[in-house]
Every structure is written in C-alpha cells, then in structure tokens.
Design an enzyme around this catalytic site. Sequence first.
Site, PDB file in Angstrom:
ATOM      1  N   PRO A   2     -38.776-140.679 -37.469  1.00  0.00           N
ATOM      2  CA  PRO A   2     -37.387-140.307 -38.352  1.00  0.00           C
ATOM      3  C   PRO A   2     -38.853-138.489 -38.664  1.00  0.00           C
ATOM      4  O   PRO A   2     -39.848-139.644 -38.900  1.00  0.00           O
ATOM      5  CB  PRO A   2     -37.141-140.513 -40.018  1.00  0.00           C
ATOM      6  N   GLU A   3     -38.346-137.628 -39.123  1.00  0.00           N
ATOM      7  CA  GLU A   3     -38.440-136.808 -39.175  1.00  0.00           C
ATOM      8  C   GLU A   3     -38.986-135.902 -40.446  1.00  0.00           C
ATOM      9  O   GLU A   3     -37.768-136.347 -41.275  1.00  0.00           O
ATOM     10  CB  GLU A   3     -39.321-135.600 -38.170  1.00  0.00           C
ATOM     11  N   LYS A  61     -43.612-136.386 -43.936  1.00  0.00           N
ATOM     12  CA  LYS A  61     -42.622-136.940 -44.170  1.00  0.00           C
ATOM     13  C   LYS A  61     -43.162-138.160 -45.120  1.00  0.00           C
ATOM     14  O   LYS A  61     -42.496-139.260 -44.761  1.00  0.00           O
ATOM     15  CB  LYS A  61     -42.787-138.022 -42.850  1.00  0.00           C
ATOM     16  N   HIS A 110     -30.242-156.653 -42.613  1.00  0.00           N
ATOM     17  CA  HIS A 110     -31.942-156.850 -42.405  1.00  0.00           C
ATOM     18  C   HIS A 110     -32.064-156.855 -44.099  1.00  0.00           C
ATOM     19  O   HIS A 110     -33.423-156.024 -43.913  1.00  0.00           O
ATOM     20  CB  HIS A 110     -32.402-156.029 -41.513  1.00  0.00           C
ATOM     21  N   ARG A 133     -36.992-153.512 -37.964  1.00  0.00           N
ATOM     22  CA  ARG A 133     -38.022-153.110 -37.797  1.00  0.00           C
ATOM     23  C   ARG A 133     -38.955-154.351 -37.816  1.00  0.00           C
ATOM     24  O   ARG A 133     -40.603-154.183 -37.364  1.00  0.00           O
ATOM     25  CB  ARG A 133     -38.541-152.304 -36.606  1.00  0.00           C
ATOM     26  N   ARG A 189     -59.082-123.914 -35.094  1.00  0.00           N
ATOM     27  CA  ARG A 189     -58.519-125.768 -34.515  1.00  0.00           C
ATOM     28  C   ARG A 189     -59.321-125.273 -32.880  1.00  0.00           C
ATOM     29  O   ARG A 189     -59.648-126.221 -32.115  1.00  0.00           O
ATOM     30  CB  ARG A 189     -57.716-126.169 -34.336  1.00  0.00           C
ATOM     31  N   ARG A 304     -46.508-139.411 -24.861  1.00  0.00           N
ATOM     32  CA  ARG A 304     -44.883-138.748 -24.857  1.00  0.00           C
ATOM     33  C   ARG A 304     -44.115-137.585 -24.115  1.00  0.00           C
ATOM     34  O   ARG A 304     -45.209-137.846 -23.053  1.00  0.00           O
ATOM     35  CB  ARG A 304     -44.386-138.328 -26.223  1.00  0.00           C
TER      36      ARG A 304
END
EC number: 3.2.2.23
Length: 316
Positions: A2-3, A61, A110, A133, A189, A304
């Site tokens: 989730p973001e 998050k 769960h 999970r 950066r 990814r």
Amino acid sequence: MPELPEVEVVRRGLQKWVQGRTVTGVEVVDPRSIRRHTHGTEDFRSQLTGARIGAVVRRGKFLWLPLLHDSGELQDSEAAGAGSDVALMAHLGMSGQLLMQDPDQPDEKHLKVRIAFEPRADAPDELRFVDQRIFGGLSVTSLVPTSDGLPGGLGDQAPLIAAEAAHIARDPLDPSFSVEAFMAALKRRRTGLKRALLDQSLISGIGNIYADEALWASKLHYARPTEKLRPAEVAELLQNVRAVMTASLEVGGTTFDSLYVNVNGASGYFERSLNVYGREGQPCYRCQDNGLLTLIRREPFMNRSSYLCPVCQRKR
C-alpha cells in the site's frame, strides 16, 4: 505494498471512529503480529488498556495513534496528541488491515489483534488487525520531538513523531512539506528522478505506482538526472504527484489485491483511472488524443518495473 493514499484512507477512517475513545480491552490472537513490541504481550495489553486515542497521525506510509493516559475529556485542541509520549504504531506491511467491527460480527479468518473501545452509539466498538501474510504488525512506540519543531504528520499539530518514522522526510500532502527544501535536496542528490521520488529520506509516501503516474503526467523520463531539472519542472512534478494522490484518495486508493481495504472493508477503485502503470502494450492516452498510436513500454527498474510512454517521456 500500500502507498500513501491507501494509508491515508485508513487514517481518515480511524480518525472518524476511534479518536477520543478509550481502550477497554485487548486480545492478542497471534503474538507474531506484535513482534515489534519487544516487551511482550502483557506489556502491550497494559500500555493500551485504559488509554485514550488522542489522534490518528500519518507521515508517508507510517501510521500512529498517540495514547493519552489521563481521565479528562478530549479537548478541542489543535494538538490532539499533545501530552502523550507513546503511541500505537501500525505497520500494514503487504496485507495488513485495520477494520472497525461490532463485537457480534464473526471474526475474520486472519484476525491477529482485537482492540475494544467503550461503547459509542454511532460507531463500531472493535478495531481488528487482520493480516494474512504477517508482514505487518502493531506495537507501542515512543514519541520524539520533530527535528524542525513542526507537526509530526498529518492529523495532529503536536510537534511529535513516532520514533520509527523520525528518519523519513515529509510527504507531499503534509501541510508542512517544503517545496524549496525538496528542490534543493533534489539538486544535491544527483541521481535518476524516479530513484529520488522513491527515496524516503527526500520525500516520503511515493511508491512505484504513483511515481510512474506523476512522471507520465509531467512528461518526464524516470532516469532524468535530478541535477538537470529546472525548478519549473520540479514544481509541475510535485503538483502532479499531489493531483494523482488526491484523485486516488477520492475513490479509496488503488486496489490490485483484495486485501487492500479501508476500515469498513471496502476496496479502492483508482486502478481504473491509471494512465500508464500496468498498461504495457496498450495505447498512450495522450498520444491517442493527438492522433498517434504509441504503446506503453515497461522497463526493468530497481528489481521492479517502470511504465512509460516512449514518445511523451523521451530520455534526454
């Protein structure tokens, strides 16, 4: 994973149902889900039982609930969590759910932790942590002063932040987020643009989905060198990040997995509005509007994928 929008959807739900309420009981069904609470199950119960939820706060998050141990009524204060030095920390992981339920509702398959509140006529009385999970979990953590003296996150004006979140930068939906500071840090950066967007020490809460969507909206290639960006490009990118996240919030977040739900168990629908993420081999909407047929491309990126339009987002 989730973001930010998905976690913010959960934060808003919890704020509605649990802020100002007192915990009357705690049941730990599976101790693995409080493994981050190193003092054990009994300490976890004792820290929560009798405590009042001062606020529901998020940075990036990370989500936490300051715990107040006084007996007074919750004040209408700008700093609802002021006076607390500990908080209930919630890590959703890959499949964690925070669900508000009535006690007579059957337990979820769960279910890991059950937190009961004093009854309130207009609200469910149990907060249940469900996690298939078991990558997520709950713990009681310390609150520490913020390094800049500003509120720790969205949802509370107290200049305090959960210790586990103190190392991450503010997110683009945080009222205290500084565009100027982000621009300066981005220049220093000297890396690829998407790498910078995913760097939680620069800007928090942006994950793979919303990075790709904001880059497409800004017509920027994910590997564009950060030191080559013009201030106007950074400003437009931040504007698009906020726009994409706000649009996602309005429909409950992005759900590719039925496990991503809000506190009422409802899924988000933003995946139906995605312009580029997950659309490999499908036409670019912007090119299509201009009479061109350009197919969305997927490229490997940091173990990814990145999705982009090879025409709209040319690598300079």
